[in-house]
Write an enzyme that holds these catalytic residues in place. Structure first.
Site, PDB file in Angstrom:
ATOM      1  CB  CYS A 109      -0.911  -0.011   1.228  1.00 17.91           C
ATOM      2  SG  CYS A 109      -1.784  -1.572   1.509  1.00 17.91           S
ATOM      3  N   PRO A 112       1.870   7.693  -0.792  1.00 15.34           N
ATOM      4  CG  PRO A 112       2.415   9.780   0.109  1.00 15.34           C
ATOM      5  CD  PRO A 112       1.682   8.502   0.434  1.00 15.34           C
ATOM      6  N   GLY A 114       6.475   7.431   0.773  1.00 13.72           N
ATOM      7  CA  GLY A 114       7.401   7.625   1.886  1.00 13.72           C
ATOM      8  C   GLY A 114       8.105   6.354   2.298  1.00 13.72           C
ATOM      9  CD  GLU A 133      -2.197   3.349  -3.533  1.00 14.25           C
ATOM     10  OE1 GLU A 133      -3.438   3.291  -3.342  1.00 14.25           O
ATOM     11  OE2 GLU A 133      -1.354   3.259  -2.606  1.00 14.25           O
ATOM     12  CG  ASP A 177       1.594   2.438   6.238  1.00 14.22           C
ATOM     13  OD1 ASP A 177       1.456   2.300   7.462  1.00 14.22           O
ATOM     14  OD2 ASP A 177       1.470   3.531   5.655  1.00 14.22           O
ATOM     15  CB  CYS A 230      -1.373   6.537  10.923  1.00 11.32           C
ATOM     16  SG  CYS A 230      -2.631   6.715   9.642  1.00 11.32           S
TER      17      CYS A 230
END
Length: 451
Positions: A109, A112, A114, A133, A177, A230
C-alpha cells in the site's frame, strides 16, 4: 473527556493501554506541528547537516521550522523526502532481514511513496522493490516520488492485493502500511476527527484482514511481514496481530528500541505478539503502530526463465551513449525503453507478465525517427555519464525552470542539456540556436511565484 477527540477512542486508550489522559489531550490541543525529512543517500547534500537526527532512522532529520519545500530545488531534485518521523521506524523492522544481500520486497500500500523511498535507501543494489498502489489516481505521485529518488531497482504496480497470489512464495519481505481510521494523525490533521467512528474502525479492521489474506501467499517461508497503521485502535493493531497468528503460521519478531525514544512496546492479548505504539506526548512524532512477523510456512517457487524480447540494436547503441554503468540492461517499456539492473532482467519480465506495471527501473526515453528523446526519469537518475551536457542553475534560475518559464542562458551548447541545481538533475532542456525549449513535465511544474 475532550470535546475535540472522540470519547470512545479516549476511553479505549485509557482502559486498554493506560494512556496518560491529560498529557495526551494537552499534546493534541497545543497543536504543535513537527516537521521531519529523510535524506536520500543516493543524492547526498550537506544542507541539513546541523539538524537533529531522528533517533531510529539514520537519514531522518527534525527541522526547527517548516520551510517552503516547494521553493527548494533540492526537494524537486529528490535529495530528501518530507516524511512523518514515527513512520521512519520502519527502518528498524526492515533491519530484521539481511539487507546486505539481494532480497525481493513488496510495499503493498505504497502511495505516496514515503515508505518505498525509505526501503529503497536500505536495499542492496541488486534487490528488487515492488511498490504497489491499488487506487489508480494515487499511482502517479508514487511513481514521481520514486523517480525523484533515483533508485534503479524499483517497479511500481497498480494491482489489487489478490493479484499477488500469482507470485506465490516470491517476496522475502512484505510491508503492509494498511488503510486505517487515521486517529494517529489527529494532531497533524484535526479535520480527520470528524470522520472517525467506532463503526469505521470496525470496517477498517475487516478491510485490513482482507488485504493481508489476499497478499499473504506471495510471502515466502521465512519471509518478513511488517504491518503498520496510523491508528490508535486495538481493533486495527494488536487484534490484527492476533488474527494473523490465528489464521497463519507466524512468529512475532521483537524489535530493538531504546527507553529514551518514548516508544511503547505492547503485547497482544491472545498470542503475545510484540507491537510498538507511538504517542505524540511521548515521542517526537505522530501516532503510529507497527508489528513484525516471520512466516513459518509456505513455499518458495523457482522463478521461470523468460526470454528477453529482441531489441533494435541501433536504439541500444544510441541509448548506451548516455549511460555510465555497464551493469544495466534495456527492456522495452511503453513506447520506448527502460533501464534496469541486469541481474533483475528476468524478474522485471516476470512482473510484467503477472502484474500491471506503471514503472520499471528508470524509463530512459523513446525515439522520434532516429532521434532519442530522453525522459524525466533518466534526468533524475544517477546513471548518466559525463559526456551528457549539463547546465548548472542558480536558485532563481532553477525555480524558473521548474515553473516552465523561458530561460536565457548565453553560450549554452546546442542539443539536449540536463538542467542541474547544486549538481543534481532537475530535468531536460533542448538548447536551440535562438532559444531554449523547457522539457520539464507540465504536470510537475510549480505554480507558485517566489519573491
Amino acid at each position: 473527556m475532550s470535546n475535540r477527540l472522540p470519547s470512545a477512542l479516549l476511553r479505549a486508550l485509557i482502559e486498554e493501554h493506560g494512556i496518560e489522559e491529560r498529557s495526551f489531550l494537552d499534546e493534541h490541543e497545543n497543536n504543535v506541528q513537527l516537521t521531519s525529512i529523510r535524506l536520500n543517500p543516493l543524492k547526498k547534500t550537506d544542507k541539513f547537516n546541523a539538524e537533529e537526527q531522528v533517533p531510529w532512522c539514520k537519514n531522518g532529520r527534525y527541522l526547527k521550522e517548516r520551510p517552503s519545500f516547494i521553493g527548494d530545488p533540492l526537494f524537486h531534485a529528490g535529495c530528501y523526502y518530507v516524511q512523518e518521523a514515527s513512520s521512519m521506524f520502519l527502518e528498524r523492522a526492515l533491519e530484521q532481514a539481511d539487507l546486505s544481500v539481494p532480497v525481493k520486497v513488496l510495499d503493498l500500500c505504497a502511495a505516496p511513496g514515503g515508505k518505498s523511498t525509505l526501503i529503497a535507501s536500505l536495499l542492496h543494489p541488486e534487490s528488487l522493490l515492488v511498490s504497489n498502489e491499488i487506487i489508480k489516481s494515487r499511482v502517479p505521485v508514487l511513481s514521481d516520488n520514486l523517480t525523484k529518488w533515483g533508485a534503479l531497482n524499483c517497479a511500481v504496480s497498480n494491482n489489487d492485493p489478490r493479484d499477488f497470489g500469482r507470485l506465490e512464495g516470491y517476496f522475502d519481505i512484505m510491508v503492509v502500511d494498511a488503510p486505517c481510521s487515521g486517529s494517529g494523525m489527529f494532531r497533524k490533521d484535526p479535520a480527520a476527527i470528524n470522520e472517525w467512528s467506532e463503526n469505521n474502525v470496525q470496517l477498517c479492521s475487516e478491510r485490513q484482514q482482507r488485504i493481508l489474506a489476499d497478499a499473504y501467499p506471495a510471502l515466502k517461508e521465512g519471509g518478513l511481514l511488517i504491518y503498520s497503521t496510523c491508528s490508535y485502535s486495538s481493533e486495527e493493531n494488536e487484534q490484527i496481530a492476533d488474527w494473523l497468528c490465528d489464521t497463519y503460521k507466524l512468529s512475532s519478531v521483537r524489535l530493538p528500541i531504546e527507553a529514551s525514544w518514548g516508544i511503547e512496546e505492547t503485547v497482544s492479548e491472545k498470542h503475545a505478539c510484540y507491537g510498538y505504539r507511538f504517542y505524540p506526548h511521548k515521542v517526537k512524532g505522530e501516532g503510529f503502530f507497527i508489528t513484525c512477523f516471520r512466516k513459518q510456512d509456505g513455499i518458495e517457487k523457482d522463478t521461470p526463465q523468460l526470454k528477453l524480447p529482441k531489441l533494435n540494436q541501433n536504439d541500444v547503441l544510441a541509448i548506451e551513449k548516455w549511460i555510465a554503468s555497464e551493469t544495466l540492461s534495456l527492456i522495452p517499456a511503453k513506447d520506448g525503453y527502460c533501464l534496469i539492473p541486469s541481474s533483475l532482467k528476468n524478474d522485471i519480465l516476470l512482473l510484467q507478465s503477472k502484474l500491471y506495471l506503471k514503472k520499471s527501473g528508470v524509463y530512459a526515453g523513446k525515439f522520434a525517427g532516429k532521434d532519442f528523446i530522453p525522459d524525466q526519469e533518466l534526468a533524475q537518475s544517477n546513471v548518466l555519464n559525463n559526456t551528457v551536457s549539463r547546465i548548472g542553475l542558480a536558485k532563481e534560475e532553477a525555480l524558473k525552470y521548474l515553473r516552465k518559464d523561458t530561460l536565457l542562458i548565453p553560450d549554452a551548447k546546442t542539443g539536449w542539456a540536463l538542467m542541474c541545481y547544486e549538481g543534481f538533475g532537475l530535468g531536460w532542456a533542448k538548447v536551440l540556436p535562438n532559444r531554449i525549449n523547457n522539457y520539464y513535465p507540465k504536470e510537475l511544474r510549480i505554480l507558485k511565484e517566489f519573491n
